[in-house]
Design a protein around this motif. Structure first.
Motif, PDB file in Angstrom:
ATOM      1  N   LEU A 195       0.824  -1.205   0.000  1.00 61.90           N
ATOM      2  CA  LEU A 195       0.000   0.000   0.000  1.00 61.90           C
ATOM      3  C   LEU A 195       0.862   1.261   0.000  1.00 61.90           C
ATOM      4  CD1 LEU A 195      -2.689  -1.029   2.623  1.00 61.90           C
ATOM      5  CD2 LEU A 195      -3.085  -0.573   0.214  1.00 61.90           C
ATOM      6  N   MET A 196       2.132   1.121   0.389  1.00 61.20           N
ATOM      7  CA  MET A 196       2.947   2.301   0.652  1.00 61.20           C
ATOM      8  C   MET A 196       3.752   2.779  -0.556  1.00 61.20           C
ATOM      9  SD  MET A 196       2.090   2.794   3.697  1.00 61.20           S
ATOM     10  CE  MET A 196       1.460   1.964   5.150  1.00 61.20           C
ATOM     11  N   PHE A 197       3.792   1.983  -1.611  1.00 64.41           N
ATOM     12  CA  PHE A 197       4.575   2.425  -2.767  1.00 64.41           C
ATOM     13  C   PHE A 197       3.837   2.050  -4.048  1.00 64.41           C
ATOM     14  CE2 PHE A 197       5.974  -1.812  -1.575  1.00 64.41           C
ATOM     15  CZ  PHE A 197       5.815  -2.490  -2.764  1.00 64.41           C
ATOM     16  N   THR A 198       4.302   2.590  -5.162  1.00 65.44           N
ATOM     17  CA  THR A 198       3.724   2.225  -6.452  1.00 65.44           C
ATOM     18  C   THR A 198       4.852   1.751  -7.371  1.00 65.44           C
ATOM     19  OG1 THR A 198       4.040   4.320  -7.553  1.00 65.44           O
ATOM     20  CG2 THR A 198       2.074   4.122  -6.177  1.00 65.44           C
ATOM     21  N   ALA A 199       4.452   1.409  -8.579  1.00 67.94           N
ATOM     22  CA  ALA A 199       5.454   0.909  -9.524  1.00 67.94           C
ATOM     23  C   ALA A 199       6.344   2.022 -10.045  1.00 67.94           C
ATOM     24  CB  ALA A 199       4.766   0.208 -10.682  1.00 67.94           C
ATOM     25  N   TRP A 200       6.089   3.276  -9.635  1.00 67.41           N
ATOM     26  CA  TRP A 200       6.964   4.374 -10.071  1.00 67.41           C
ATOM     27  C   TRP A 200       8.255   4.394  -9.267  1.00 67.41           C
ATOM     28  CZ3 TRP A 200       5.915   6.483 -14.500  1.00 67.41           C
ATOM     29  CH2 TRP A 200       4.588   6.543 -14.936  1.00 67.41           C
ATOM     30  N   SER A 201       8.285   3.614  -8.169  1.00 69.15           N
ATOM     31  CA  SER A 201       9.525   3.558  -7.416  1.00 69.15           C
ATOM     32  C   SER A 201      10.581   2.866  -8.270  1.00 69.15           C
ATOM     33  CB  SER A 201       9.308   2.780  -6.126  1.00 69.15           C
ATOM     34  OG  SER A 201      10.553   2.443  -5.584  1.00 69.15           O
ATOM     35  N   PRO A 202      11.752   3.446  -8.371  1.00 71.76           N
ATOM     36  CA  PRO A 202      12.766   2.829  -9.238  1.00 71.76           C
ATOM     37  C   PRO A 202      13.369   1.566  -8.642  1.00 71.76           C
ATOM     38  CG  PRO A 202      13.644   4.790  -8.177  1.00 71.76           C
ATOM     39  CD  PRO A 202      12.211   4.708  -7.754  1.00 71.76           C
ATOM     40  N   ASN A 203      13.060   1.275  -7.379  1.00 74.08           N
ATOM     41  CA  ASN A 203      13.639   0.111  -6.720  1.00 74.08           C
ATOM     42  C   ASN A 203      13.041  -1.170  -7.296  1.00 74.08           C
ATOM     43  OD1 ASN A 203      14.538  -1.850  -5.020  1.00 74.08           O
ATOM     44  ND2 ASN A 203      13.929  -0.805  -3.127  1.00 74.08           N
ATOM     45  N   PRO A 204      13.821  -1.987  -8.012  1.00 75.31           N
ATOM     46  CA  PRO A 204      13.248  -3.175  -8.670  1.00 75.31           C
ATOM     47  C   PRO A 204      12.742  -4.199  -7.668  1.00 75.31           C
ATOM     48  CG  PRO A 204      15.645  -3.158  -8.865  1.00 75.31           C
ATOM     49  CD  PRO A 204      15.271  -1.857  -8.242  1.00 75.31           C
ATOM     50  N   GLU A 205      13.239  -4.100  -6.426  1.00 72.15           N
ATOM     51  CA  GLU A 205      12.785  -5.028  -5.395  1.00 72.15           C
ATOM     52  C   GLU A 205      11.280  -4.865  -5.164  1.00 72.15           C
ATOM     53  OE1 GLU A 205      13.781  -5.744  -0.796  1.00 72.15           O
ATOM     54  OE2 GLU A 205      15.271  -4.567  -1.901  1.00 72.15           O
ATOM     55  N   LEU A 206      10.791  -3.629  -5.314  1.00 73.82           N
ATOM     56  CA  LEU A 206       9.395  -3.362  -4.950  1.00 73.82           C
ATOM     57  C   LEU A 206       8.399  -3.947  -5.952  1.00 73.82           C
ATOM     58  CD1 LEU A 206       9.652   0.281  -3.599  1.00 73.82           C
ATOM     59  CD2 LEU A 206       9.760  -1.865  -2.360  1.00 73.82           C
ATOM     60  N   ILE A 207       8.681  -3.771  -7.243  1.00 67.84           N
ATOM     61  CA  ILE A 207       7.690  -4.282  -8.208  1.00 67.84           C
ATOM     62  C   ILE A 207       7.700  -5.800  -8.274  1.00 67.84           C
ATOM     63  CG2 ILE A 207       7.351  -2.311  -9.739  1.00 67.84           C
ATOM     64  CD1 ILE A 207       9.552  -3.468 -11.518  1.00 67.84           C
ATOM     65  N   ASN A 208       8.732  -6.408  -7.744  1.00 69.27           N
ATOM     66  CA  ASN A 208       8.775  -7.875  -7.735  1.00 69.27           C
ATOM     67  C   ASN A 208       8.495  -8.447  -6.356  1.00 69.27           C
ATOM     68  OD1 ASN A 208       9.513  -8.548 -10.489  1.00 69.27           O
ATOM     69  ND2 ASN A 208      11.323  -7.306 -10.065  1.00 69.27           N
ATOM     70  N   ALA A 209       7.968  -7.573  -5.447  1.00 64.95           N
ATOM     71  CA  ALA A 209       7.863  -7.959  -4.039  1.00 64.95           C
ATOM     72  C   ALA A 209       7.037  -9.216  -3.830  1.00 64.95           C
ATOM     73  CB  ALA A 209       7.288  -6.810  -3.239  1.00 64.95           C
ATOM     74  N   ASN A 210       5.986  -9.400  -4.619  1.00 60.94           N
ATOM     75  CA  ASN A 210       5.085 -10.515  -4.360  1.00 60.94           C
ATOM     76  C   ASN A 210       5.470 -11.785  -5.105  1.00 60.94           C
ATOM     77  OD1 ASN A 210       3.419  -9.271  -2.552  1.00 60.94           O
ATOM     78  ND2 ASN A 210       2.134  -8.377  -4.159  1.00 60.94           N
ATOM     79  N   LEU A 211       6.559 -11.714  -5.844  1.00 57.19           N
ATOM     80  CA  LEU A 211       6.885 -12.854  -6.698  1.00 57.19           C
ATOM     81  C   LEU A 211       8.054 -13.636  -6.126  1.00 57.19           C
ATOM     82  CD1 LEU A 211       6.725 -10.728  -9.919  1.00 57.19           C
ATOM     83  CD2 LEU A 211       4.988 -12.336  -9.155  1.00 57.19           C
ATOM     84  N   SER A 212       8.075 -14.940  -6.402  1.00 57.94           N
ATOM     85  CA  SER A 212       9.149 -15.770  -5.874  1.00 57.94           C
ATOM     86  C   SER A 212      10.478 -15.423  -6.556  1.00 57.94           C
ATOM     87  CB  SER A 212       8.800 -17.239  -6.055  1.00 57.94           C
ATOM     88  OG  SER A 212       8.361 -17.470  -7.369  1.00 57.94           O
ATOM     89  N   GLU A 213      10.438 -15.114  -7.843  1.00 60.44           N
ATOM     90  CA  GLU A 213      11.662 -14.666  -8.503  1.00 60.44           C
ATOM     91  C   GLU A 213      11.342 -13.434  -9.350  1.00 60.44           C
ATOM     92  OE1 GLU A 213      12.728 -17.081 -12.045  1.00 60.44           O
ATOM     93  OE2 GLU A 213      11.530 -18.610 -11.035  1.00 60.44           O
ATOM     94  N   PRO A 214      12.324 -12.549  -9.520  1.00 56.87           N
ATOM     95  CA  PRO A 214      12.049 -11.294 -10.234  1.00 56.87           C
ATOM     96  C   PRO A 214      11.458 -11.555 -11.617  1.00 56.87           C
ATOM     97  CG  PRO A 214      14.229 -11.246  -9.240  1.00 56.87           C
ATOM     98  CD  PRO A 214      13.704 -12.646  -9.053  1.00 56.87           C
ATOM     99  N   GLU A 215      10.426 -10.822 -11.942  1.00 59.31           N
ATOM    100  CA  GLU A 215       9.722 -11.038 -13.203  1.00 59.31           C
ATOM    101  C   GLU A 215       9.758  -9.738 -14.024  1.00 59.31           C
ATOM    102  OE1 GLU A 215       7.636 -13.673 -14.307  1.00 59.31           O
ATOM    103  OE2 GLU A 215       6.941 -12.526 -16.038  1.00 59.31           O
ATOM    104  N   PHE A 216       9.697  -8.606 -13.317  1.00 61.77           N
ATOM    105  CA  PHE A 216       9.530  -7.330 -14.013  1.00 61.77           C
ATOM    106  C   PHE A 216      10.811  -6.490 -13.931  1.00 61.77           C
ATOM    107  CE2 PHE A 216       5.272  -8.388 -12.225  1.00 61.77           C
ATOM    108  CZ  PHE A 216       4.698  -8.754 -13.423  1.00 61.77           C
ATOM    109  N   ILE A 217      11.058  -5.744 -14.957  1.00 62.80           N
ATOM    110  CA  ILE A 217      12.220  -4.859 -14.945  1.00 62.80           C
ATOM    111  C   ILE A 217      11.846  -3.472 -15.456  1.00 62.80           C
ATOM    112  CG2 ILE A 217      14.167  -6.469 -15.087  1.00 62.80           C
ATOM    113  CD1 ILE A 217      13.903  -6.221 -18.166  1.00 62.80           C
ATOM    114  N   HIS A 218      12.566  -2.461 -14.909  1.00 65.31           N
ATOM    115  CA  HIS A 218      12.495  -1.103 -15.444  1.00 65.31           C
ATOM    116  C   HIS A 218      13.631  -0.948 -16.442  1.00 65.31           C
ATOM    117  CE1 HIS A 218       9.780   0.210 -12.337  1.00 65.31           C
ATOM    118  NE2 HIS A 218      10.606  -0.124 -11.362  1.00 65.31           N
ATOM    119  N   VAL A 219      13.427  -0.150 -17.445  1.00 67.27           N
ATOM    120  CA  VAL A 219      14.514   0.184 -18.354  1.00 67.27           C
ATOM    121  C   VAL A 219      14.602   1.697 -18.394  1.00 67.27           C
ATOM    122  CG1 VAL A 219      15.442  -0.091 -20.669  1.00 67.27           C
ATOM    123  CG2 VAL A 219      13.937  -1.844 -19.723  1.00 67.27           C
TER     124      VAL A 219
END
Lengths: 396, 530
Positions: A195-219
């Protein structure tokens, strides 16, 4: 009651009794007195009776005909969707009309049968209401109390306590697995929970927080060790400042790609991220800049060359599109009055005053997304400074 | 061996005897056949709800065979060309396939939706009937509470069903539901995250709602309907006052065949109405809304009608956010959590409150005309007015658009209206009830207005009244009020000749006005004053 005395004298085998006498006696034994009973057509075969029978029969026959029409239409009517207007558009209406009219005929036929042909009657049933017989109630009550005596809980209090102590956890054993599997801590995960962050955070850890292995990347160009999050259109294309006309607005999404390299920033996995990028007119931008000074919240977070900078870029400003009231997209932009209206509950936000809610049930400003432009394209200069969307108890 | 001869004519009796040997059903079966039902149109309203529920079960079972609540993303490849190639959830995809690629699927979907709307409407109207006639009084308080629970269960069931297809409207509704959950103090975020399996929308919500929609809630509704009907059979119907009708009997027709034939016919007509609505009036065309995307909403997004009052209360709520010690209670909490809570509790306790205030502990089986209980009727009218203001406010953007009224003015009208319309409705209803009571008593005392104006010798004009009773030994024609309709027109007391039967031509002989027997004369209707 007379019904009970009659019962002893009533001989069901008596040949003088008519069938209706037996019916009446049966009803009487059920506490029902048929006080008025009169055939609709005492003389058989009158013109009125024949007419009633004819019209009811007609209804039933019509129902059958329409039922057949339904089956024929169901099988033979072209039903598969084709572009443009065609007979297939009438498939549902034809089914509905044939089924509906067939049922209507049956319904009216039955009701007419009941009202026009069945004998007119008035029956009176006794209620036998109120509490049970006092003696009966007493007997049942004593039986229940006796159960307690038999179990002997009064004499053996330890037993009762022990049984209770044993059964309470058992209740939990039944209840906890039913609910426990569902419970999920909303604050688990990096940065205080989703609830505290959105996908605009550049931290790749956050957008993959719910996944067992990283799935999404920023470019994007790397700043302070993290890539900047690009602002893209719904189709994933980048946006230049000159793409947005003066006074115009555009919905932007974070440039997030999955491992296969497909743009997914507009998917519902990032439902908290849709943002409105607006190009204000000069005079409106001036008003906004003046107002910005009063809202310290929106001044922090953005840095240019390591120094704090305003969240706007030129005459551009970006607000979260998710309404701070109930989370609908606040998407109706009234350019002339600089108001943004949420169509769900009509909260209105003043764009040139930091999206201050000025009407409706919303209480908080739409959070502002820090903007920057690198190599001619828009990027978010960081995440929103406050949680976006509807309020909640522990919102900081 | 000789083959035993089967007597077809004796077969039903033989079967019945064999069954009775094992089950002893003769007496209880006859009791069911002979159960007496009172006859009045207002008793049929609950039946509409029951019949719509049957249609819901039938059509719902069909839909469940084709619908897949998965939130997995797929690309639409079905026959509805405008959406081909678009990424969407499997739930929306299968709902589209149901509409376009399953033969007769669309009419089943539309019947399901129309039946749901009718189900809720019938429940509401039935509840109003029960409330305004006092049918909820002792001993029927429990059935009133069950009925109220059925309303809220139907509400939940309807909302879950509305959310399942995962079109743009579904998703917007779910987004708001999530915000409502988040607004609950202390446990809000936990409730939301547990239900959605993380942050909105996640991957879990539709499969969970699906089980809620097809198993959990319908199961509870079915069980409660069974109890509702069981209590009705046990406690028997209420009835209107009338000749021979007392608090300790039921006057009407027996269940078989007369009542069941009419009820069966009525079921068919309810079914027919749903089929006609479903065939002729498009409902919830999900293919026009598109799949749910968090950034997309259109103006004029409305929930189903029974949810609109909550939408209205949400729109009218002023922006009052409570923030203490770093914690927040959003304004959304009051109109969407507290208000429905009150709307559940108040009606639930109403039968007991009324019994307490009127000090009435007796069992009642005779209904009351609303006018005879002005306070209750006015309280009910107040509640209805409250509900109507909220429901209209739920569509205030549409009203503002169609009638060119300022949207903000509509919101303010709703806010002020919510405060002043219900008390006004109370006052007005109370006056109307008292006026109607007074007029009933007046007609019972002086007779029906005949519309005949008579001029007296002194030049005064009077209207001639037809007394309802023959004068007693003192010449008085007053009647006591019996709690039932008082005839107020001459037609009602037989001033018109009965109309002839037959549509194109009369099917019975015309009976001429009988000639007066010789030596007898009748006076014209007069005021009886000379």
């Amino acid at each position: 009651m007379s019904a009970h005395t009659d019962e002893t004298h009533f001989d069901v085998e008596d040949p003088r009794l008519t069938r209706f006498d037996l019916v009446q006696e049966g009803a009487r034994r059920d506490g029902v007195e048929i006080v008025h009973y009169e055939p609709r057509f005492p003389v058989p075969g009158t013109r009125r009776e024949r007419r009633a029978v004819r019209s009811i029969s007609l209804l039933f026959l019509l129902a059958g005909l329409l039922g057949v029409a339904f089956v024929v239409a169901y099988i033979a009517w072209p039903w598969q969707y084709k572009m443009g207007s065609g007979l297939d558009k009438l498939y549902t209406p034809v089914l509905g009309v044939t089924m509906g009219l067939s049922l209507t005929c049956i319904g009216f036929g039955l009701i007419a049968w009941g009202k026009k042909l069945l004998p007119e009657e008035i029956a009176v049933q006794e209620r036998h209401d109120g509490p049970s017989d006092a003696a009966e109630a007493r007997l049942t009550g004593e039986t229940i109390v006796n159960m307690g005596d038999e179990l002997g809980l009064k004499r053996r209090p330890l037993l009762g306590m022990a049984a209770l102590a044993g059964m309470l956890p058992l209740g939990a054993v039944i209840g906890i697995p039913l609910v426990g599997g569902l419970i999920r801590n909303p604050h688990k995960g990096p940065d205080g929970g989703p609830l505290m962050f959105t996908a605009w955070s550049p931290n790749p850890e956050l957008i993959n927080a719910n996944l067992s292995e990283p799935e999404f990347i920023h470019v994007g160009p790397v700043v302070n060790g993290f890539p900047l999050v690009g602002m893209v259109r719904e189709d994933g294309s980048k946006i230049r400042p000159e793409d947005v006309s003066i006074g115009g607005q555009i919905t932007v999404f974070p440039a997030i790609y999955n491992k296969a390299g497909i743009f997914v920033g507009n998917s519902n996995d990032f439902a908290d991220s849709p943002t409105l990028l607006m190009h204000l007119r000069d005079e409106d931008a001036a008003v906004l800049r003046a107002n910005l000074a009063n809202v310290p919240l929106n001044q922090v977070g953005n840095t240019v060359d390591g120094k704090p900078a305003p969240n706007t870029w030129g005459n551009f400003v970006a607000y979260s599109k998710i309404c701070t009231h109930a989370g609908c997209p606040a998407s109706l932009y009234e350019q002339q009055t600089n108001r943004l209206l949420c169509p769900c509950h009509q909260s209105q936000f003043n764009i040139v005053d930091n999206a201050l809610p000025i009407f409706g049930p919303a209480t908080r400003r739409l959070p502002m997304l820090p903007l920057t432009v690198v190599d001619g394209f828009f990027y978010a200069a960081g995440d929103y400074q406050v949680p976006i969307g509807p309020g909640f108890w522990e919102r900081p | 061996m000789k083959k035993p001869k089967v007597d077809i004519a004796a077969l039903p009796a033989a079967t019945a005897r064999e069954l009775d040997d094992r089950l002893q059903m003769a007496t209880p079966l006859r009791r069911v056949f002979n159960k007496v039902f009172p006859d009045h149109w207002s008793f049929l309203l609950g039946e509409i709800a029951l019949y719509s529920f049957v249609v819901l079960l039938l059509t719902g079972t069909f839909l469940a065979l084709f619908f897949d609540p998965s939130m997995r993303e797929v690309v639409y490849q079905g026959s509805y060309t405008p959406l081909r190639g678009i990424t969407m959830s499997q739930a929306y995809n299968s709902a589209l396939n149901l509409s376009f690629d399953v033969r007769g699927g669309l009419i089943m979907r539309q019947m399901h939706h129309w039946a749901a709307l009718l189900f809720m409407a019938a429940i509401v109207v039935h509840m109003l009937r029960v409330f305004f006639t006092g049918a909820f009084r002792k001993p029927r308080e429990l059935n009133w509470i069950i009925g109220l629970s059925l309303f809220w269960l139907g509400f939940t069931e309807g909302f879950a069903g509305y959310s399942l297809p995962d079109d743009a409207l579904s998703g917007t509704g779910l987004r708001i539901a999530d915000a409502i959950m988040l607004s609950i103090p202390v446990i809000g975020t936990w409730a939301s995250s547990s239900l959605f399996g993380g942050e909105f929308p996640g991957q879990e919500i539709l499969p969970r709602l699906y089980i809620v929609h097809v198993l959990l809630v319908p199961g509870i509704i079915l069980a409660l309907i069974a109890v509702h009907m069981g209590l009705l059979v046990k406690q028997k119907h209420t009835q209107w006052p009338g000749p021979g009708r007392t608090n300790s009997n039921v006057v009407g027709i027996r269940m078989f065949p007369a009542f069941s034939v009419k009820a069966g016919g009525f079921f068919m007509i309810c079914f027919a109405m749903i089929a006609l609505l479903a065939g002729l009036f498009q409902i919830n065309p999900i293919w026009l809304f598109g799949p749910y995307k968090a950034a997309v909403v259109s103006a004029g997004s409305q929930p189903d009608w029974y949810v609109m009052f909550l939408d209205g209360s949400t729109r009218l709520m002023p922006p009052w956010e409570i923030r203490v010690w770093g914690y927040t209670v959003p304004p959304l909490f009051w109109p969407t959590v507290v208000l429905p809570g009150l709307l559940t509790m108040l009606p639930m306790f109403y039968p007991f409150l009324e019994a307490r205030f009127t000090k009435d502990k007796a069992a009642h089986h005779l209904l009351q005309r609303p006018r005879d209980v002005p306070t209750r009727t006015s309280v009910g009218a107040m509640a209805v007015a409250f509900y109507i203001v909220l429901t209209l406010s739920g569509g205030n953007d549409i009203i503002a658009d169609k009638f060119h009224i300022s949207l903000n003015a509509m919101t303010w009208a709703g806010r002020i209206g919510l405060l002043i319309v219900p008390p006004f409705a109370y006052w007005m209803t109370n006056r109307i009830c008292l006026g109607l009571q007074q007029h009933d008593r007046e007609v019972l005392a002086h007779g029906v207005e005949t519309g005949i104006i008579k001029r007296l010798p002194d030049g005064k004009f009077i209207e001639v009244h037809q007394p309802l009773a023959a004068p007693d030994s003192h010449g008085h024609t007053e009647l006591d009020y019996a709690g039932w309709v008082v005839p107020k027109k001459m037609n009602r007391v037989g001033a018109l000749k009965p109309t002839l039967r037959g549509f194109f031509f009369p099917v019975e002989e015309r009976v001429d006005t009988p000639e007066l027997p010789a030596g007898e004369s009748r006076e014209e209707i007069t005021s009886g004053r000379h």
